[in-house]
Design a protein around this motif. Structure first.
Motif, PDB file in Angstrom:
ATOM      1  N   GLY A  11      84.145  57.328  18.423  1.00  0.00           N
ATOM      2  CA  GLY A  11      85.398  57.689  17.771  1.00  0.00           C
ATOM      3  C   GLY A  11      85.326  58.954  16.956  1.00  0.00           C
ATOM      4  N   LYS A  24      91.220  53.608  20.554  1.00  0.00           N
ATOM      5  CA  LYS A  24      91.723  54.978  20.518  1.00  0.00           C
ATOM      6  C   LYS A  24      92.534  55.306  21.760  1.00  0.00           C
ATOM      7  N   GLY A  62      92.909  57.387  16.847  1.00  0.00           N
ATOM      8  CA  GLY A  62      92.540  55.975  16.909  1.00  0.00           C
ATOM      9  C   GLY A  62      92.324  55.373  15.544  1.00  0.00           C
ATOM     10  N   ILE A  78      97.922  51.792  16.063  1.00  0.00           N
ATOM     11  CA  ILE A  78      97.807  53.193  16.494  1.00  0.00           C
ATOM     12  C   ILE A  78      99.200  53.830  16.548  1.00  0.00           C
TER      13      ILE A  78
END
Lengths: 441, 268
Positions: A53, A195, A244, A263
């Motif tokens: 991420g 994400k 994300g 999100i």
């Protein structure tokens, strides 16, 4: 499982389970030392199952692949690093950029893991390791004394025996659990990272994020995770933007919210929406993260076996520092070195493999985790997550609001009023401040 | 390959192809599902008749990947005819035929996933002077022959009794490729692959690809006193537009007659 077939026949010296950054680095080191190495990967190619991420910090590769930056398949070099505090309607950003991180030897990079991991594994193959893909390890082979002597796989005739097994099989490591090394498996230690990767033209990304060429941006976010403790992130690839959130699993399960809804809320925030507007979703991915640091780490050594990377919970989630791939690469490398040492000395017992523990303890791998052992809990605490962002944002809003003909209020008064309004007790604030100071100071 | 084991010589033709949406990424390249099915059936058939499987591919060094997969699954010999990608179907078939000329049974995928037209198996059957069963949906193994069900137009099926030598091309759903054993996979990674130069100069399909057009037809000067009559004789205006003849002939004569008619009409 666990049956003993032919004790003296080894198929190879070292089996590395998992072709992620930890596994590939372990395989590179062991194969370069002349050991016969089999690298097992469950996906069709290394990296195909992997996710992260944000930013890879590959400087640890200096030791394995000189001038790695000339060949590593990176997307952008992170030259701009922002930490963002979000409430529903406000945003406070600390934004830093430096030209230095855009030049060799660089600092952090964004990358697509299927590219990066595949590239790293190709170095393991070049060093002589045999990479076997689409092969899932299903368990450990042990001799009658309980010493790990190999693995079982899901292929016909799939047992493979070796002197050392290095488990780099990721978070939820089934091998570490089967070996009885992993005991801190309570859900409170884990977060879920989700994400979306959004396609936008490179020029649009350059313009919106204020970068040029291969320069990239990483934004780490606190707040705006829909009441679930966690954090958010936005980072730039060449022609995609990843956005994300990382969510505490127990809390997420308690809320009637799905991660993609969280999100969506983040994407709609006034500070984020203009950055990603018009982006077409190319990928949605999710992965569990070992978040608790030192508090959850398994034992990493047993007779005939080492554990590295996410499998050993080597993921540093300390708010302003969020790292994992570098810890994976380093621990893999040290596991490889310890395996070489042990095989050469003819002692692959836990005692013979203890060089791994020494290397971890002497380097950033465990030293950073020890220093920041209180940080994950602090960062994910309710106050830091839900109360402080609102308080800080309100203080800053009042600081910069011009209420003429009213004169400017004193900062101390605003701070006191906003602390009370947020319902934060003074002693909690001081205690959290001290914990933060001890961790980060 | 001696003529003694000719009836048990099994060949499978495999093509290394890129995925349509990842046109140059070797991580996503490999056999198409139809080739997987062909490999599996070739292995099963070889076991059935007590033969061995030779896997053949035509392509660059990266195409070795499909041969190693075949070796891991049980093929005993692997041959790569060394060319660039994108060679014309006819040349691919001639090159394979020169290597597989003694084969009794040749298995192919129906067509590859990279714009495949399914033409290689047909060319190959012609080059090997073998019978052909193309676009096969299912097979039943008899002793020494194969009963193949074939897809034909209009949702119909054709059942063929296939005798050696034969080329059989199968659809992807006919069989699921077995999972290679770990030992075989490790051995296949370093097994020898015979690399042979193509026996002919290979033309890429780009050099010969064009839309089909009938050649120009030479016409005699129109006859007729009036201009209108001459125009009519040139354009066949006023006559029936559906030109057809019905004749009943033996197959060989019928084929000759069709070719002759197509020539007359200018299609050949």
């Amino acid at each position: 499982m666990n049956e003993n077939v032919n004790e003296n026949v080894n198929d190879c010296d070292v089996i590395v389970v998992g072709g992620g950054p930890a596994g590939s680095c372990a395989a590179i080191v062991a194969a370069r030392a002349g050991l016969s190495v089999v690298l097992l990967e469950r996906g069709p190619f290394p990296g195909s199952k992997n996710m992260y991420g944000g930013v890879v910090y590959p400087r640890i590769l200096d030791e394995l692949i000189p001038n790695w930056w000339e060949e590593a398949p990176i997307q952008r070099w992170v030259t701009r690093r922002s930490t963002m505090l979000l409430t529903d309607t406000q945003a406070l950003t600390v934004d830093f950029r430096t030209e230095a991180w855009g030049k060799a030897p660089y600092n952090g990079a964004t990358a697509y893991r299927p590219d990066f991991d595949h590239w790293l594994a190709s170095h393991a193959e070049a060093a002589g390791a045999q990479l076997l893909t689409s092969t899932t390890v299903t368990g450990l082979l042990r001799d009658d004394k309980g010493v790990v002597v190999g693995v079982t796989t899901d292929r016909p005739d799939g047992d493979l025996r070796a002197r050392v097994v290095i488990a780099c099989d990721g978070v939820n490591s089934f091998l570490a659990k089967q070996a009885g090394l992993y005991t801190h498996t309570d859900v409170k230690h884990f977060t879920l990272g989700v994400k979306e990767t959004l396609a936008l033209p490179k020029e649009v990304i350059d313009e919106r994020f204020g970068v040029r060429g291969r320069e990239g941006v990483d934004i780490e976010i606190i707040g705006c995770t829909g009441g679930v403790n966690g954090g958010g992130f936005v980072y730039t690839n060449l022609d995609t933007v990843a956005v994300g959130v990382v969510l505490k699993i127990a809390k997420l399960a308690g809320q009637a919210l799905r991660p993609e809804q969280i999100i969506a809320t983040l994407k709609a925030h006034p500070a984020i929406a203009p950055l990603i507007e018009g982006g077409e979703v190319k990928e949605y991915s999710a992965h569990v993260i070992p978040e608790a640091g030192l508090a959850m780490m398994p034992k990493m050594i047993s007779d005939g076996m080492l554990v590295a990377g996410d499998a050993a919970a080597l993921c540093l989630a300390a708010g302003i520092w969020l790292e994992g791939v570098n810890f994976a690469m380093a621990s893999g490398m040290y596991a490889g070195e310890a395996a070489v040492e042990a095989v050469r000395a003819g002692d692959v017992s836990a005692q013979g493999l203890r060089g791994y523990q020494r290397r971890l303890s002497d380097t950033f791998v465990l030293q950073d985790h020890r220093k920041l052992r209180r940080a994950p809990e602090l960062v994910l605490s309710d106050r830091v997550q839900h109360l402080y962002p609102q308080m800080v944002a309100n203080v800053v809003e009042r600081m910069f609001r011009i209420d003429n003909p009213q004169p400017k209020p004193g900062l101390r008064r605003i701070l006191k009023q906003e602390r009370k309004r947020a319902g934060i007790r003074r002693r909690d604030l001081i205690r959290d401040g001290l914990t933060g100071f001890r961790s980060y100071g | 390959m001696s003529s003694a084991n000719r009836t048990t010589e099994v060949v499978v033709c495999l093509k290394w192809v890129f995925q349509a949406d990842e046109p140059s990424d070797a991580r996503f390249a490999g056999m198409s599902p139809a080739d997987h099915a062909a490999l599996e059936l070739a292995l099963q058939w070889a076991t059935h008749i007590g033969g061995q499987v030779t896997a053949i591919t035509v392509g660059p060094a990266q195409a070795d990947a499909v041969l190693r997969e075949a070796l891991a699954c049980g093929a005993t010999r692997a041959v790569r005819i060394d060319t660039a990608n994108g060679v014309s179907s006819a040349d691919v078939a001639s090159a394979i035929a020169s290597v597989a000329r003694h084969a009794a049974w040749v298995w192919c995928g129906d067509y590859s996933i990279d714009n495949g037209s399914g033409s290689v198996p047909g060319y190959l059957a012609a080059a090997l002077q073998a019978s052909q069963a193309l676009g096969v949906l299912g097979v039943t193994f008899e002793s020494g022959s194969i009963v193949a069900t074939r897809r034909v137009d209009g949702g119909r099926r054709e059942v063929l009794d296939v005798q050696a030598p034969a080329v059989i091309s199968v659809e992807g759903a006919t069989a699921r490729l077995r999972r290679a054993s770990l030992t075989a996979m490790r051995a296949a990674a370093s097994a020898p692959i015979e690399v042979v130069a193509p026996s002919i100069v290979m033309r890429t399909s780009e050099h010969i690809a064009h839309t089909y057009r009938p050649r120009a037809r030479a016409l005699a000067s129109p006859t007729g006193a009036e201009a209108l009559d001459r125009v009519r004789s040139l354009t066949a205006a006023g006559t029936s537009s559906a030109a057809h003849e019905v004749e009943t002939l033996e197959p060989a004569d019928a084929a000759a007659r069709i070719v002759q008619t197509l020539r007359e009409w200018g299609y050949l």
